[in-house]
Scaffold this motif. Structure first.
Motif, mmCIF file in Angstrom:
data_model
loop_
_atom_site.group_PDB
_atom_site.id
_atom_site.type_symbol
_atom_site.label_atom_id
_atom_site.label_comp_id
_atom_site.label_asym_id
_atom_site.label_seq_id
_atom_site.Cartn_x
_atom_site.Cartn_y
_atom_site.Cartn_z
ATOM 1 N N ASN A 4 90.295 105.620 40.921
ATOM 2 C CA ASN A 4 91.427 105.298 41.792
ATOM 3 C C ASN A 4 90.931 105.060 43.212
ATOM 4 O O ASN A 4 90.060 105.781 43.700
ATOM 5 N N SER A 11 98.740 100.377 44.448
ATOM 6 C CA SER A 11 97.783 101.052 43.572
ATOM 7 C C SER A 11 96.454 100.329 43.670
ATOM 8 O O SER A 11 96.409 99.124 43.920
ATOM 9 N N LYS A 13 92.344 100.277 41.880
ATOM 10 C CA LYS A 13 91.423 100.753 40.862
ATOM 11 C C LYS A 13 90.097 100.010 40.960
ATOM 12 O O LYS A 13 90.068 98.817 41.231
ATOM 13 N N SER A 181 98.528 95.265 45.082
ATOM 14 C CA SER A 181 97.637 96.217 44.429
ATOM 15 C C SER A 181 96.226 95.650 44.465
ATOM 16 O O SER A 181 96.033 94.461 44.748
#
Length: 192
Positions: A4, A11, A13, A181
């Protein structure tokens, strides 16, 4: 191993670490440190694509990303623009195009541009990095199509996150994106 990434995005990643170990071998005749690096599977694929120009690594990279769910829910994938514009192969653009084709998501190559000529690896001061990026990164004004849309920023390597933070700010403020994201192929073990 999905990692993460914290930032100003909804978000974030990274698929894996770039290197799993590194042994200092000493310095060469030019005074440059030399290392023996062991890379993760994704790290090796990215290295071969980015530094060796091996475009056959694009599909294996994108296949590894099948483990990351939800990409098909984005309206656009935007690759982070290259700093080295003269590189014969632009890895992030190739990865974004292949990922978009695989997940059936539109790819907006060229939506972000980088007018900077300085590679940021040597700039360790976070304020100086941000100032350089604020000056260099631009959102194409004709790209009004991001208003109210879900955008996925894609990059090959996450080091400090500076570029992704500035790009996210641009997409929220100027692009009026509803959600931004971030997905990177790898993350360094340090943020220098």
């Amino acid at each position: 191993m999905v990692i993460n990434l914290d930032g100003n995005w909804k978000s974030g990643k990274a698929y894996d670490l770039h290197t799993v170990s590194s042994t200092h071998l000493g310095t060469d005749e030019f005074g440059h440190d030399r290392f023996d690096n062991a890379r993760s599977e994704m790290g090796e694929l990215v290295y071969q694509l980015k530094y060796k120009g091996d475009t056959s690594k694009v599909q294996p990279i994108v296949a590894l990303l099948d483990d990351i769910k939800g990409i098909e829910g984005f309206d656009f994938i935007i690759p982070i623009p290259p700093t080295k514009k003269n590189r014969p192969v632009q890895p992030v653009e190739l990865i974004a195009e292949a990922l978009g084709a695989r997940r059936k998501v539109a790819v907006a190559t060229g939506a972000l541009t980088n007018s900077g000529d300085e590679e940021l690896k040597g700039v360790t001061d976070p304020i100086a990095r941000k100032e350089l990026l604020d000056e260099a990164l631009k959102l194409d004004p004709s790209q009004g199509k991001f208003k109210g849309k879900k955008v996925l920023l894609v990059d090959d390597l996450y080091r400090s996150g500076s570029t992704l933070r500035v790009a996210t700010d641009l997409l929220y403020k100027e692009g009026e994106a509803a959600q931004v994201s971030v997905l990177t192929m790898t993350r360094t073990r340090s943020n220098r």
